[in-house]
Design a protein around this motif. Structure first.
Motif, mmCIF file in Angstrom:
data_model
loop_
_atom_site.group_PDB
_atom_site.id
_atom_site.type_symbol
_atom_site.label_atom_id
_atom_site.label_comp_id
_atom_site.label_asym_id
_atom_site.label_seq_id
_atom_site.Cartn_x
_atom_site.Cartn_y
_atom_site.Cartn_z
ATOM 1 N N LEU A 385 -66.709 -51.070 -3.461
ATOM 2 C CA LEU A 385 -66.992 -52.027 -4.290
ATOM 3 C C LEU A 385 -65.817 -52.778 -4.748
ATOM 4 O O LEU A 385 -65.835 -54.123 -4.700
ATOM 5 C CB LEU A 385 -67.647 -51.422 -5.718
ATOM 6 C CG LEU A 385 -67.829 -52.277 -6.953
ATOM 7 C CD1 LEU A 385 -68.663 -53.504 -6.606
ATOM 8 C CD2 LEU A 385 -68.393 -51.498 -8.252
ATOM 9 N N PHE A 386 -64.747 -52.139 -5.069
ATOM 10 C CA PHE A 386 -63.721 -52.738 -5.551
ATOM 11 C C PHE A 386 -62.772 -53.415 -4.461
ATOM 12 O O PHE A 386 -62.242 -54.558 -4.735
ATOM 13 C CB PHE A 386 -62.801 -51.855 -6.306
ATOM 14 C CG PHE A 386 -63.256 -51.499 -7.461
ATOM 15 C CD1 PHE A 386 -63.323 -52.385 -8.795
ATOM 16 C CD2 PHE A 386 -63.757 -50.045 -7.994
ATOM 17 C CE1 PHE A 386 -63.989 -52.271 -9.772
ATOM 18 C CE2 PHE A 386 -64.354 -49.865 -9.228
ATOM 19 C CZ PHE A 386 -64.537 -51.037 -10.187
ATOM 20 N N VAL A 387 -63.111 -52.866 -3.143
ATOM 21 C CA VAL A 387 -62.415 -53.892 -2.125
ATOM 22 C C VAL A 387 -62.810 -55.217 -2.126
ATOM 23 O O VAL A 387 -62.457 -56.185 -1.975
ATOM 24 C CB VAL A 387 -62.355 -53.294 -0.672
ATOM 25 C CG1 VAL A 387 -62.272 -54.144 0.252
ATOM 26 C CG2 VAL A 387 -61.402 -52.013 -0.808
ATOM 27 N N GLU A 388 -64.367 -55.264 -2.133
ATOM 28 C CA GLU A 388 -65.125 -56.415 -2.221
ATOM 29 C C GLU A 388 -64.866 -57.266 -3.323
ATOM 30 O O GLU A 388 -64.600 -58.424 -3.297
ATOM 31 C CB GLU A 388 -66.675 -55.984 -2.239
ATOM 32 C CG GLU A 388 -67.629 -57.464 -1.887
ATOM 33 C CD GLU A 388 -68.928 -56.929 -1.900
ATOM 34 O OE1 GLU A 388 -69.776 -58.087 -2.049
ATOM 35 O OE2 GLU A 388 -69.305 -56.016 -1.861
ATOM 36 N N PHE A 389 -64.637 -56.446 -4.526
ATOM 37 C CA PHE A 389 -64.380 -57.466 -5.862
ATOM 38 C C PHE A 389 -63.179 -58.267 -5.812
ATOM 39 O O PHE A 389 -62.920 -59.225 -6.090
ATOM 40 C CB PHE A 389 -64.399 -56.434 -6.921
ATOM 41 C CG PHE A 389 -64.197 -56.984 -8.405
ATOM 42 C CD1 PHE A 389 -65.300 -57.996 -8.772
ATOM 43 C CD2 PHE A 389 -62.890 -56.814 -9.003
ATOM 44 C CE1 PHE A 389 -64.728 -58.559 -10.082
ATOM 45 C CE2 PHE A 389 -62.698 -57.523 -10.325
ATOM 46 C CZ PHE A 389 -63.715 -58.344 -10.878
ATOM 47 N N PHE A 390 -61.937 -57.316 -5.310
ATOM 48 C CA PHE A 390 -60.776 -57.956 -5.329
ATOM 49 C C PHE A 390 -60.526 -59.181 -4.277
ATOM 50 O O PHE A 390 -59.735 -60.145 -4.266
ATOM 51 C CB PHE A 390 -59.577 -56.831 -5.187
ATOM 52 C CG PHE A 390 -59.160 -56.344 -6.294
ATOM 53 C CD1 PHE A 390 -58.081 -56.932 -7.056
ATOM 54 C CD2 PHE A 390 -59.959 -55.551 -7.352
ATOM 55 C CE1 PHE A 390 -57.671 -56.234 -8.358
ATOM 56 C CE2 PHE A 390 -59.718 -55.042 -8.310
ATOM 57 C CZ PHE A 390 -58.564 -55.346 -9.011
ATOM 58 N N LYS A 391 -61.461 -58.900 -3.068
ATOM 59 C CA LYS A 391 -61.469 -59.930 -1.870
ATOM 60 C C LYS A 391 -62.311 -61.101 -2.218
ATOM 61 O O LYS A 391 -62.143 -62.204 -1.513
ATOM 62 C CB LYS A 391 -61.474 -59.021 -0.579
ATOM 63 C CG LYS A 391 -60.296 -58.395 -0.214
ATOM 64 C CD LYS A 391 -60.576 -57.698 1.204
ATOM 65 C CE LYS A 391 -59.356 -56.962 1.654
ATOM 66 N NZ LYS A 391 -59.636 -56.393 2.839
ATOM 67 N N THR A 392 -63.194 -61.103 -2.931
ATOM 68 C CA THR A 392 -64.282 -62.009 -3.219
ATOM 69 C C THR A 392 -64.384 -62.636 -4.857
ATOM 70 O O THR A 392 -65.002 -62.071 -5.459
ATOM 71 C CB THR A 392 -65.677 -61.467 -2.909
ATOM 72 O OG1 THR A 392 -65.570 -60.611 -1.454
ATOM 73 C CG2 THR A 392 -66.520 -62.205 -2.901
ATOM 74 N N SER A 394 -65.825 -65.133 -5.788
ATOM 75 C CA SER A 394 -67.264 -65.272 -6.130
ATOM 76 C C SER A 394 -68.053 -64.343 -6.629
ATOM 77 O O SER A 394 -69.080 -64.395 -7.212
ATOM 78 C CB SER A 394 -68.036 -65.962 -5.119
ATOM 79 O OG SER A 394 -68.205 -65.244 -3.882
ATOM 80 N N LEU A 395 -67.776 -62.919 -6.642
ATOM 81 C CA LEU A 395 -68.360 -61.834 -7.020
ATOM 82 C C LEU A 395 -67.841 -61.896 -8.530
ATOM 83 O O LEU A 395 -66.750 -61.427 -8.890
ATOM 84 C CB LEU A 395 -67.921 -60.444 -6.165
ATOM 85 C CG LEU A 395 -68.515 -59.176 -6.629
ATOM 86 C CD1 LEU A 395 -70.026 -59.345 -6.982
ATOM 87 C CD2 LEU A 395 -68.131 -58.028 -5.902
ATOM 88 N N THR A 396 -68.769 -61.903 -9.513
ATOM 89 C CA THR A 396 -68.570 -62.094 -10.846
ATOM 90 C C THR A 396 -68.122 -60.546 -11.376
ATOM 91 O O THR A 396 -68.811 -59.789 -10.849
ATOM 92 C CB THR A 396 -69.640 -63.042 -11.697
ATOM 93 O OG1 THR A 396 -70.694 -62.133 -11.531
ATOM 94 C CG2 THR A 396 -69.800 -64.131 -11.023
ATOM 95 N N PRO A 397 -67.501 -60.501 -12.613
ATOM 96 C CA PRO A 397 -67.373 -59.349 -13.271
ATOM 97 C C PRO A 397 -68.590 -58.867 -13.683
ATOM 98 O O PRO A 397 -68.896 -57.384 -13.439
ATOM 99 C CB PRO A 397 -66.577 -59.690 -14.308
ATOM 100 C CG PRO A 397 -65.845 -60.758 -14.063
ATOM 101 C CD PRO A 397 -66.677 -61.574 -13.139
ATOM 102 N N GLU A 398 -69.757 -59.533 -14.056
ATOM 103 C CA GLU A 398 -70.965 -59.066 -14.490
ATOM 104 C C GLU A 398 -72.001 -58.557 -13.345
ATOM 105 O O GLU A 398 -72.441 -57.424 -13.411
ATOM 106 C CB GLU A 398 -71.780 -60.259 -15.005
ATOM 107 C CG GLU A 398 -71.241 -60.885 -16.252
ATOM 108 C CD GLU A 398 -69.902 -61.769 -16.196
ATOM 109 O OE1 GLU A 398 -69.352 -61.908 -17.299
ATOM 110 O OE2 GLU A 398 -69.770 -61.981 -14.982
ATOM 111 N N GLU A 399 -71.714 -59.052 -12.214
ATOM 112 C CA GLU A 399 -72.432 -58.684 -11.158
ATOM 113 C C GLU A 399 -71.808 -57.374 -10.551
ATOM 114 O O GLU A 399 -72.234 -56.277 -10.078
ATOM 115 C CB GLU A 399 -72.468 -59.693 -9.767
ATOM 116 C CG GLU A 399 -73.115 -60.857 -9.964
ATOM 117 C CD GLU A 399 -72.976 -61.811 -9.134
ATOM 118 O OE1 GLU A 399 -73.749 -62.798 -8.777
ATOM 119 O OE2 GLU A 399 -71.861 -62.012 -8.626
ATOM 120 N N ALA A 400 -70.503 -57.170 -10.572
ATOM 121 C CA ALA A 400 -69.738 -56.024 -9.960
ATOM 122 C C ALA A 400 -69.754 -54.913 -11.000
ATOM 123 O O ALA A 400 -70.215 -53.843 -10.654
ATOM 124 C CB ALA A 400 -68.169 -56.238 -10.201
#
Length: 412
Positions: A385-392, A394-400
């Motif tokens: 999850l956090f690899v995707e969050f830090f690299k993307t 467009s992935l909002t904090p709310e979605e994450a």
């Protein structure tokens, strides 16, 4: 808990736990300590073990725990075990223990009073399954640190921050000076680790325990963790130009003044020491990100596979005892940047940052390490999850956060 300073006379009187045994032998020891500071620390273990008449055969595996653990497990389950191996203190070896592949060290632990000398006692609990002790805890490592470069902030013309908010506010000045505000490497555990440091700093200790100890999905989806995801969004922005892979490469960006700071465990101190930098002068440290001064009590432990070889089995016992001897504990941990697990050793040589950690440890403002609370499956899901969050972006904090709460709800 209190660390007592021993007199020089006492320290000099403590001999290594075993004389050279008649059946001294080579013992292969697997670990993932390959950076400069880590190599200097593990050399202290090897030197102490070799002094018993046995021989440490180093089997370092580069790439960190996520790379090394599957290799180690494959060898053990495949019938080609090493003599000893490193895991993080916690739940990582549960399946190997259940399969009967690891040695029960209860007799040694009882004989040498591990329960009385290891502090805090919860560390030994991480080695204990069904009342039996299966590993040797060798250090206390905490994740809760923000390391800061004196040079980077001087070049940017801003004061060295005293807390996370000041660090975030200094980001534009660092970027204008050509610096990377926050150094984070590409290894998956680094971004998860940074987020887990933000939780007790931003949301508090109780929320951290609700999420990881109680697996409270409501807390994971709640407003306090929403604040943590906002801080993680800041960290994502500040680290956008950090293009290194390994954690020690990120630390080197701080050491050389190319980056303002790094969220990383106290093992980073080993790299600062190898580089000849002085705590409080060349670099600074903020436990709990300068917001909530607490530390986690994670670290490293060594396990010993069952081996059908009397000489190697005897050498395993010697190594287990040697790793916990007072001299070895001090020598190893001063190089590693961690804190000794013994409560009766001389830590007078500790630097400013290590002393801060000792003071917090003594105050009791501690939390368990996530490895003591989460299974590897849960950790791996969080890493993804956090690899995707830090690299993307467009992935909002709310979605994450929604996905995060689902992982916590299904954690075992």
């Amino acid at each position: 808990m209190r660390y007592k300073l021993l007199t020089a006379a006492f320290a000099a009187s403590v001999a290594l736990p075993f004389a050279a045994p008649a059946g001294a032998t080579d013992l292969e020891v697997a670990h993932w300590w390959t950076s400069g500071g880590e190599s200097a620390a593990v050399a202290e273990f090897a030197k102490a073990f070799d002094a018993t008449g046995n021989h440490w055969v180093d089997a370092a595996i580069a790439g960190g725990g996520n790379t090394a653990r599957p290799i180690m497990v494959s060898r053990i389950t495949g019938g080609d075990p090493m003599g000893a191996f490193q895991f993080n203190t916690g739940r990582q070896a549960e399946e190997l223990i259940e399969a009967g592949l690891l040695r029960d060290l209860t007799d040694i632990a009882t004989k040498e009073n591990w329960r009385e000398v290891i502090r805090p006692a919860s560390l030994l609990d991480g080695c204990t399954v069904d009342g039996k002790v299966y590993c040797v805890v060798v250090n206390i490592h905490s994740w809760q640190w923000l390391w800061l470069s004196a040079k980077a902030f001087a070049d940017a013309g801003v004061p060295v921050p005293k807390n996370w908010d000041e660090f975030v506010a200094a980001g534009p000045a660092l970027e204008k000076a050509g610096k990377i505000p926050l150094a984070i490497g590409g290894q998956p555990w680094q971004t998860t680790g940074a987020f887990n440091v933000l939780i007790p700093a931003i949301a508090g200790k109780d929320v951290f325990l609700k999420v990881y100890k109680d697996h409270d999905a409501e807390a994971a989806a709640g407003p306090e963790i929403a604040k943590v995801f906002k801080a993680a969004d800041d960290a994502r922005r500040l680290s956008a130009k950090s293009n290194v892979q390994d954690w020690n490469q990120a630390t080197n960006l701080v050491i050389t003044g190319q980056a303002g700071g790094q969220i990383m465990g106290d093992w980073a101190q080993g790299e600062f020491q190898v580089a000849g930098q002085v705590a409080g002068k060349d670099y600074f440290c903020l436990p709990g990100l300068g917001v909530n001064e607490l530390i986690s009590t994670g670290g490293d432990s060594f396990y010993f596979p069952v081996i059908d070889d009397p000489e190697k089995s005897a050498a395993q016992e010697v190594l287990a005892s040697t790793m916990l001897s007072p001299e070895t504990q001090v020598a190893f941990n001063l190089k590693k940047g961690s804190v000794p697990v013994r409560g009766d050793v001389d830590v007078n040589a500790a630097n400013d940052c290590m002393k801060k950690g000792l003071e917090i440890l003594a105050s009791g403002n501690i939390i368990p390490d996530t490895n003591q609370l989460n299974t590897e499956d849960t950790n791996n899901q969080l890493n993804d999850l956090f690899v995707e969050f830090f690299k993307t972006p467009s992935l909002t904090p709310e979605e994450a956060q929604k996905r995060y709460a689902e992982i916590i709800a299904n954690a075992d």
